[in-house]
Write a protein that holds these residues in place. Structure first.
Motif, short mmCIF file in Angstrom:
data_model
loop_
_atom_site.label_atom_id
_atom_site.label_comp_id
_atom_site.label_asym_id
_atom_site.label_seq_id
_atom_site.Cartn_x
_atom_site.Cartn_y
_atom_site.Cartn_z
N THR A 297 1.35 50.39 5.57
CA THR A 297 1.73 49.66 4.53
C THR A 297 0.85 50.19 3.03
OG1 THR A 297 -0.31 47.35 4.48
CG2 THR A 297 2.41 47.34 5.45
N ARG A 299 -2.52 49.95 2.05
CA ARG A 299 -3.48 48.89 1.94
C ARG A 299 -4.65 49.81 1.36
NH1 ARG A 299 -5.33 47.90 7.98
NH2 ARG A 299 -4.86 49.67 7.82
N PHE A 311 -9.80 44.96 3.47
CA PHE A 311 -8.35 45.18 3.81
C PHE A 311 -7.55 43.97 2.76
CE2 PHE A 311 -10.96 48.25 7.16
CZ PHE A 311 -9.94 49.22 6.39
N CYS A 312 -6.63 44.33 1.92
CA CYS A 312 -6.04 43.38 1.49
C CYS A 312 -4.79 44.78 0.84
CB CYS A 312 -6.10 42.84 0.97
SG CYS A 312 -7.49 44.28 -0.93
N GLU A 313 -3.43 44.03 0.33
CA GLU A 313 -2.18 44.48 0.13
C GLU A 313 -2.78 44.57 -1.76
OE1 GLU A 313 0.18 45.93 1.68
OE2 GLU A 313 -0.43 45.98 3.18
N ASP A 322 -9.58 38.87 7.03
CA ASP A 322 -9.66 40.68 7.12
C ASP A 322 -11.07 41.57 6.27
OD1 ASP A 322 -6.75 40.54 7.81
OD2 ASP A 322 -6.39 40.65 5.69
#
Length: 972
Positions: A297, A299, A311-313, A322
């Motif tokens: 994805t 990220r 880490f994140c969307e 995360d």
């Protein structure tokens, strides 16, 4: 990376961390990092090896694999994963670069890039690595060899670079422009202006260039024109980092608060399809770095300076689970980078340590990396032992020392003939651009071949190299160079300084006469040509050399000293430094724009033709004012004993001044007459003739008469009408000067076209009269007789000499009884007897009786238009008999070209030939015929009546003293 919004304490390292930039171990350094590092006796790490032999890595989750020391105690400024090999590059604040090979981070190379500035950015290429410092771009091989070193301007402060393709590079910084550099030619090709200065981060997609500014803005620019297409105002304080992936742009930075800048925990995210911001993303760390890691994805990796990583969307909520922690040795993380394969993360801290985090035990930095070249191991210790008992042992395995004895492979001289390979011919472009200093030639590299690449023709025939004799060894002696319209002797001359200064510069190569030139490499030396013109006017030279006053900065005094130097010189150039220093102190010179900056004069900015014409008017006016209060020296009294000038006037005024009557006629019939004088005239061209291309013939005398007796309509005050009224102003001449000075005012293409057109018309008339169809360059024998002067000398040997000639060598002026003036071109064969004067009368008697004056051309000052050097000013001067008698001991007249320190005799027609493409007339000097015989100029040097005390107390003018006694002193 923009460090402006970070902790200010980072700019000043503590003494324990970075006292003298000497590498020492810090007390806070974890000893486990150096357990396999070999140290020298002073405690400096010689190798950086992995911390742990085996680390457990969970697949898909980033964990620390290795930590190494790059440069002990010196903060890491930038890190970069090599895009072609399995290597990690690290740059430090001390300007040192280190590379590590593979996931084990084995030290590969280490070298110094810059001795004073930190490394701002690193970019890997196929053949080497680009390093960007403050004002330097260096391209080095991976082993440390320099490929090129490109120095930028000292005022530049570069922070970012972007490789747009394989051969083009963009470089930006805190200034208001971005440079485009061609890596093949290592030259600056474009300079793009930036509306918002401070480009510290640059990214690229297939649609835009993205530029991050220190003001917190992100601008989207066109790929071809670099123009701004869109702009995002992300943060009110400053921008820290941003990254682009797909249709999303994410940025982190600082916002302005009452107490200063504060790290903003909201990431700004923009949709590039609609060009607008979407919902900001709130994170749980203070973001300083961010990168997209698009594996499964899109990220985002957000890193804080304290070592926290999340880490994140970009379109979802951040999860505190995360977050993982990097354990930096120093207090802060300074740099962050992601490999091309997204399998490895690199962190650099403020103590010089590098931390590698991966998501697999054996990561690869690139999807397709090439093999890395390593130094070959030493084979001395691995050679097998030799058995002396073997008969087939090759003797070449035994090293043989150097010897002076004859070897078995040496052939006798009778059986061998040396056949050296002949050197190839020098490139014609090198010979064309070469400048010779002494016996050494210098030329720029045309870059037609690679370094140390010389093509040879491997042919046995010797006629392949016959072209050696067709190319001269140096520019000396060759005729006009191709593709250059300006003749060589008219080009701007320069002095090449060497280690010995001017001692080994050959001035005799440029001046084979005994007249002195002037050096051009001093400020405002553009007036050298006019100084030479004034010097070769005998009455002016005698007057200036006999002048002395009590002013601190007097142009006449300094000009007299300079003339004295020109008198004493025997061909060596002189410097006008003192005269030009006094010239710069005069406020009028600065107000008229006559004082140029060094950069403007070197680059040729501004019009030199207009400048020298303003200087001509200024110097005559200034000399007139300096001498107006002085009495006339004995040398300037007429032969009959009468005074040369009246009281209240100056000798300069009598030589150059023309007395006039200005009449203003109002339409009411009121006429006002006012007397005035002028030191020079400006050519006024006929109205409508400049745009007329029909080829109407105008004599120079007609244009000159129109300029002297000028008639024009203008608004003026009328005392009778008591208001401004349209008036007709006319100018009548009462007395003609001895020296007629003319400013040509060829300042635009219209005036140049007028000169060109009149020269073409005059040439056609000459061809029709003397040359017929001009089938041959030379005149026919019968025509050559017509062109002979009364003395029998041939005036013009070729019809080509009449090309571009419109200016006459002599003009005749006659004062009429009704205050009019007749002007006509005058030929040498004309006699004054044609005017009704007896032939036995001399020129002075004829002038007194009939008011007829004949003026001969004495000097022309021309502007040389040369795009290569910015142009220059030269002078054609007709040197009289007195100067030749003093310098060379001969009595004759000759035209010379004066181009600073280049002096060369020329033909008289060359002085009046003006090719308007590159040789434009600026100033003309006409003098009355037999001017020197009118005055007693024998007292050419100033002699003092003894050295009295009042000479030094009162600083009186030397000509004020009494007549000379029998014993006197020569004043130097």
């Amino acid at each position: 990376m923009n460090f402006e919004g970070l902790d200010p304490g980072l700019a000043e390292f503590s003494p324990a961390m970075h006292s003298t930039l000497d590498p020492v171990l810090d007390a806070h350094l974890n000893p486990s990092l150096l357990q396999n590092v070999e140290l020298d006796p002073e405690g400096v790490a010689l190798e950086a090896l992995p911390v742990q032999e085996s680390v457990h890595i969970m697949e898909g989750v980033y964990s620390e694999l290795h930590s190494v020391v790059a440069d002990v105690g010196v903060p890491v400024s930038v890190s970069h994963f090599d895009l072609h090999e399995e290597m990690l590059w690290v740059g430090s604040h001390g300007g040192h670069a280190t590379s590590f090979f593979g996931p084990a981070l084995e030290r590969y190379s280490s070298f110094q890039v810059n001795g004073s500035d930190d490394i701002r950015q690193i970019q890997s290429l196929e053949n080497g690595i680009l390093f960007l410092t403050k004002n330097n771009l260096k391209y080095m091989a991976r082993g440390g060899l320099i490929i090129f070193d490109y120095l930028l301007d000292e005022s530049e402060d570069m922070h970012s670079l972007l490789l747009t393709d394989n051969n083009t590079l963009l470089v930006g910084g805190l200034q208001n422009h971005v440079l485009e550099i061609d890596l093949n030619t290592v030259q600056e090709t474009q300079k793009y202006a930036v509306e918002t200065p401070g480009v510290t981060i640059m990214r690229q997609t297939n649609r835009f260039f993205f530029c991050g500014h220190t003001s917190g803005k992100v601008s989207l620019r066109d790929l071809r024109s670099f123009k701004v297409e869109h702009e995002f105002d992300a943060f009110s304080g400053s921008l820290s980092d941003f990254d682009v992936h797909g249709n999303l742009l994410a940025a982190c930075g600082f916002s302005s608060r009452l107490t200063g800048l504060a790290c903003d925990r909201f990431l700004k995210v923009y949709d590039l399809r609609m060009m607008r911001a979407i919902t900001p993303l709130q994170v749980h760390v203070d973001p300083a770095f961010l990168r997209f890691i698009p594996t499964y994805t899109s990220r985002l990796a957000i890193i804080s300076q304290s070592g926290q990583c999340q880490f994140c969307e970009p379109t979802g909520l951040a999860n505190p689970a995360d977050i993982f922690h990097v354990n930096p040795v120093g207090p802060l993380l300074m740099t962050f980078d992601v490999s091309a394969s997204k399998q490895a993360l690199a962190f650099g801290d403020s103590e010089g340590c590098v931390h590698l985090w991966t998501d697999s035990p054996e990561p690869s930095f690139n999807p397709y990396s090439r093999e890395t070249e390593f130094a070959l191991p030493c084979l001395v210790d691995s050679l097998p032992p030799l058995d002396w008992n073997q008969d087939l042992l090759p003797l070449s395995l035994i090293p043989v020392p150097l010897t002076t004895d004859t070897l078995l492979s040496d052939w006798p001289a009778a059986n061998s003939v040396p056949a050296p390979r002949r050197a190839p011919p020098v490139d014609a472009e090198i010979l064309r651009t070469m400048k010779k200093v002494g016996f050494i030639g210098y030329a720029p590299n045309p870059r037609t071949r690679l370094r140390n690449q010389i093509p040879y023709r491997l042919k046995e025939s010797d006629h392949e190299f016959d072209n050696f004799s067709q190319v001269a060894e140096s520019p000396t002696g060759r005729e006009e160079e191709p593709l250059h319209t300006v003749s060589k002797k008219y080009r701007k001359v320069t002095i090449k300084y060497s280690k010995l200064g001017l001692e080994d510069f050959d001035f005799k190569h440029y001046n084979k006469t005994l007249f002195a030139g002037l050096e051009p490499h001093i400020p405002n030396a553009y007036c050298n040509c006019m100084i030479q013109v004034l010097y070769f006017l005998e009455p002016v030279r005698c007057l200036i050399q006999n002048h002395l006053c009590q002013k601190e900065f007097c142009l006449a005094c300094e000009l007299g000293f300079l003339f004295h130097m020109l008198d004493l010189s025997r061909g060596d150039p002189c410097q006008g430094s003192n005269f030009l220093r006094a010239f710069r102190t005069i406020p009028e010179a600065s107000a008229l724009g006559l004082i140029l900056a060094d950069s403007d004069e070197a680059s040729g900015k501004g019009s030199l033709a207009r400048l020298i014409q303003r200087w001509n008017r200024f110097i005559l006016t200034q000399l007139h004012q300096d001498m107006q209060e002085l009495e006339v020296p004995q040398a300037y009294r007429g032969a009959g004993g009468s005074s040369f000038c009246s009281s209240g006037d100056s000798v300069i005024g009598q030589l150059f001044s023309c007395e006039m009557e200005n009449c203003s006629l109002c339409r009411c019939g009121s006429e006002t007459v006012r007397a005035s004088s002028t030191l020079l005239f400006t050519l006024s061209y006929p109205e409508g003739s400049i745009c007329d291309k029909t080829g109407k013939n105008y004599d120079f005398a007609q244009v000159l008469k129109r300029s002297i007796c000028l008639e024009q309509n203008t608004q003026a005050w009328c005392d009778n009408c008591e208001k401004y009224q349209p008036t007709i102003q006319t100018r009548n001449i009462r007395h003609l000067p001895d020296i007629l000075v003319i400013n040509c005012e060829v300042n635009s293409s219209k005036e140049a076209d007028f000169w060109r057109l009149q020269a073409e018309v005059a040439f056609k008339i000459a061809v029709k009269k003397f040359g017929g169809e001009m089938k041959s360059k030379e005149f026919a024998l019968a025509d050559r007789k017509e062109l002979r002067s009364p003395e029998g000398f041939l005036r013009c040997s070729s019809i080509e000499e009449l090309k571009n000639v419109w200016l006459p060598f002599s003009i005749r002026m006659k004062m009429t009884k009704n205050k009019g003036l007749d002007v006509c071109n005058w030929a040498d064969e004309h006699e004054l007897s044609s005017l009704g004067a007896p032939s036995q009368w001399g020129p002075a008697r004829a002038e007194e009786e009939h008011g007829v004056y004949v003026y001969d051309l004495m000097a022309t000052v021309v502007h040389i238009r040369d795009s290569r050097t910015g142009g220059s000013l030269v002078a054609h001067i007709k040197v009289g008999e007195t100067y030749h008698q003093r310098k060379e001991g001969v009595t004759h007249q000759q035209w010379y070209l004066f181009n600073d320190f280049l002096i060369e005799p020329i033909d008289k027609y060359e002085a009046v030939q003006f090719d308007m493409n590159w040789k434009v007339p600026a100033i003309l000097y006409y003098v009355k015929r037999n001017l020197n015989s009118r005055y007693n100029l024998n007292n050419t040097r100033l002699r003092l009546p003894g050295l009295r005390s009042e000479c030094f107390i009162h600083l009186a003018s030397w000509p004020r003293f009494q007549p000379l006694p029998s014993s006197s002193y020569l004043f130097l």
